[in-house]
Scaffold this motif. Structure first.
Motif, mmCIF file in Angstrom:
data_model
loop_
_atom_site.group_PDB
_atom_site.id
_atom_site.type_symbol
_atom_site.label_atom_id
_atom_site.label_comp_id
_atom_site.label_asym_id
_atom_site.label_seq_id
_atom_site.Cartn_x
_atom_site.Cartn_y
_atom_site.Cartn_z
ATOM 1 N N GLY A 39 0.930 -1.145 0.034
ATOM 2 C CA GLY A 39 0.047 -0.127 -0.049
ATOM 3 C C GLY A 39 0.802 1.167 -0.020
ATOM 4 O O GLY A 39 0.287 2.409 0.278
ATOM 5 N N PRO A 133 -1.381 -6.373 -1.357
ATOM 6 C CA PRO A 133 -2.530 -6.907 -0.424
ATOM 7 C C PRO A 133 -3.315 -7.560 -1.129
ATOM 8 O O PRO A 133 -3.602 -7.172 -2.526
ATOM 9 C CB PRO A 133 -3.195 -5.930 0.446
ATOM 10 N N ILE A 134 -3.953 -8.705 -1.042
ATOM 11 C CA ILE A 134 -4.947 -9.456 -1.665
ATOM 12 C C ILE A 134 -6.213 -8.688 -1.201
ATOM 13 O O ILE A 134 -6.548 -8.346 0.123
ATOM 14 C CB ILE A 134 -4.966 -10.970 -1.427
ATOM 15 N N ALA A 135 -6.978 -8.735 -2.169
ATOM 16 C CA ALA A 135 -8.390 -7.827 -1.814
ATOM 17 C C ALA A 135 -9.266 -8.300 -0.588
ATOM 18 O O ALA A 135 -9.701 -7.532 0.028
ATOM 19 C CB ALA A 135 -9.256 -7.993 -2.910
ATOM 20 N N MET A 138 -8.813 -6.270 2.401
ATOM 21 C CA MET A 138 -9.277 -4.754 2.510
ATOM 22 C C MET A 138 -10.950 -5.211 2.936
ATOM 23 O O MET A 138 -11.279 -4.251 3.555
ATOM 24 C CB MET A 138 -8.935 -4.178 1.114
ATOM 25 N N GLU A 141 -12.295 -5.209 6.193
ATOM 26 C CA GLU A 141 -12.402 -3.999 6.955
ATOM 27 C C GLU A 141 -13.890 -3.509 7.123
ATOM 28 O O GLU A 141 -14.434 -2.974 7.826
ATOM 29 C CB GLU A 141 -11.600 -2.910 6.744
ATOM 30 N N ASP A 142 -14.525 -3.967 6.108
ATOM 31 C CA ASP A 142 -15.975 -3.777 5.899
ATOM 32 C C ASP A 142 -17.291 -4.303 6.450
ATOM 33 O O ASP A 142 -18.130 -4.011 6.375
ATOM 34 C CB ASP A 142 -16.362 -3.530 4.166
ATOM 35 N N GLY B 39 -5.254 -5.783 -5.887
ATOM 36 C CA GLY B 39 -5.774 -6.692 -5.002
ATOM 37 C C GLY B 39 -5.773 -8.062 -5.265
ATOM 38 O O GLY B 39 -6.576 -8.722 -4.443
ATOM 39 N N THR B 40 -5.078 -8.539 -6.241
ATOM 40 C CA THR B 40 -5.647 -9.741 -6.711
ATOM 41 C C THR B 40 -4.327 -10.722 -6.791
ATOM 42 O O THR B 40 -3.403 -10.406 -6.551
ATOM 43 C CB THR B 40 -6.373 -9.905 -8.196
ATOM 44 N N PRO B 133 -2.535 -0.864 -4.929
ATOM 45 C CA PRO B 133 -3.232 0.360 -4.685
ATOM 46 C C PRO B 133 -2.143 1.226 -3.594
ATOM 47 O O PRO B 133 -1.691 0.539 -2.948
ATOM 48 C CB PRO B 133 -4.435 0.069 -4.004
ATOM 49 N N ILE B 134 -2.410 2.488 -3.580
ATOM 50 C CA ILE B 134 -1.488 3.155 -2.589
ATOM 51 C C ILE B 134 -2.861 3.502 -1.352
ATOM 52 O O ILE B 134 -3.919 3.330 -1.576
ATOM 53 C CB ILE B 134 -1.341 4.637 -3.123
ATOM 54 N N ALA B 135 -2.288 3.138 -0.200
ATOM 55 C CA ALA B 135 -3.125 3.027 0.842
ATOM 56 C C ALA B 135 -4.033 4.235 1.146
ATOM 57 O O ALA B 135 -5.196 3.939 1.491
ATOM 58 C CB ALA B 135 -2.281 3.248 2.090
ATOM 59 N N MET B 138 -7.395 2.869 0.014
ATOM 60 C CA MET B 138 -8.120 2.108 0.953
ATOM 61 C C MET B 138 -8.916 2.782 1.766
ATOM 62 O O MET B 138 -9.997 2.578 2.456
ATOM 63 C CB MET B 138 -7.301 1.066 1.824
#
Lengths: 143, 143
Positions: A39, A133-135, A138, A141-142, B39-40, B133-135, B138
């Motif tokens: 990230g 990161p793998i999705a 992320m 967190e939701d 993210g994959t 992605p950049i943090a 997220m």
């Protein structure tokens, strides 16, 4: 005589054991090496890259990497004396809960990495690393 | 005669214009090439990589990439006839709002990528791409 895969494994050993000297021994010393932590923007140059790993390792207590889907390709493709290796893998990370993991904030998650390892003399050293990161991480967190 | 940077730019041109044939022409044809979308997990092999880009491009309307911090390094370091190039950059992405962007879900965000480009005959082709992605991206979801 190291192989690309040995260097790749030693990298994770260095993080797991917090061995700053081992980490430093694994990277090509060059102002153009690069490292993308999870990230973040790329870090450039071995001095800056190693400084970041020192910070990350100082903030990590127990951590262990279970690598899966490790794939190594040597370049030029088909060469008998390749000078570059590209290693991709999935990093399944187990770490003590509640620790500040700073830039590499995985804490029991999954990441993928692409490492570029180059021939240096009789061995191999890390030129570049890009982790992401793998999705799932992320999305958690939701929930 | 293409250069590594020209191939790198053509890659983004292909995404911007939805040009599947151009995209296909840019990649080495090999079962070991790799691509990590945002993210994959890594995709392996040119057939699978191109299929994914076709899906991504089909889901994207207007999209434009402003690349910053583009850094090219050729390997072996110092060689007069390098066979590999590593290109890192920041992708500042402008896209029509509300579109399904599928795997590359940036929508006006920032990503970083590391591309590995290799010499093939007189030109250069893409061997591997890793985008993340950049943090900030997220964190926006938490606001």
């Amino acid at each position: 005589m190291t192989t690309p895969l040995e260097v790749h494994r030693l990298f994770y050993d260095a993080v797991e054991t917090g061995d700053v000297d081992l980490m430093a021994s694994l990277w090509v010393e060059d102002p153009a090496t690069s490292c993308v932590h999870l990230g973040t923007m790329p870090l450039r140059g071995t001095a800056q890259v190693l400084r970041s790993w020192t910070v990350v390792m100082a903030g990590v207590g127990y951590i262990q990497f279970f690598l899966t889907d490790v794939e190594v390709v040597t370049l030029p493709r088909g060469a008998s004396d390749p000078d570059t290796a590209v290693i991709t893998c999935t990093e399944n990370v187990l770490s003590a809960e509640g620790l500040a993991l700073d830039a590499e904030a995985f804490a029991g998650g999954k990441a993928v990495s692409t490492s570029i390892v180059v021939r240096v003399g009789g061995g191999w050293k890390i030129w570049s690393r890009h982790a992401s990161p793998i999705a799932e991480l992320m999305l958690e967190e939701d929930q």
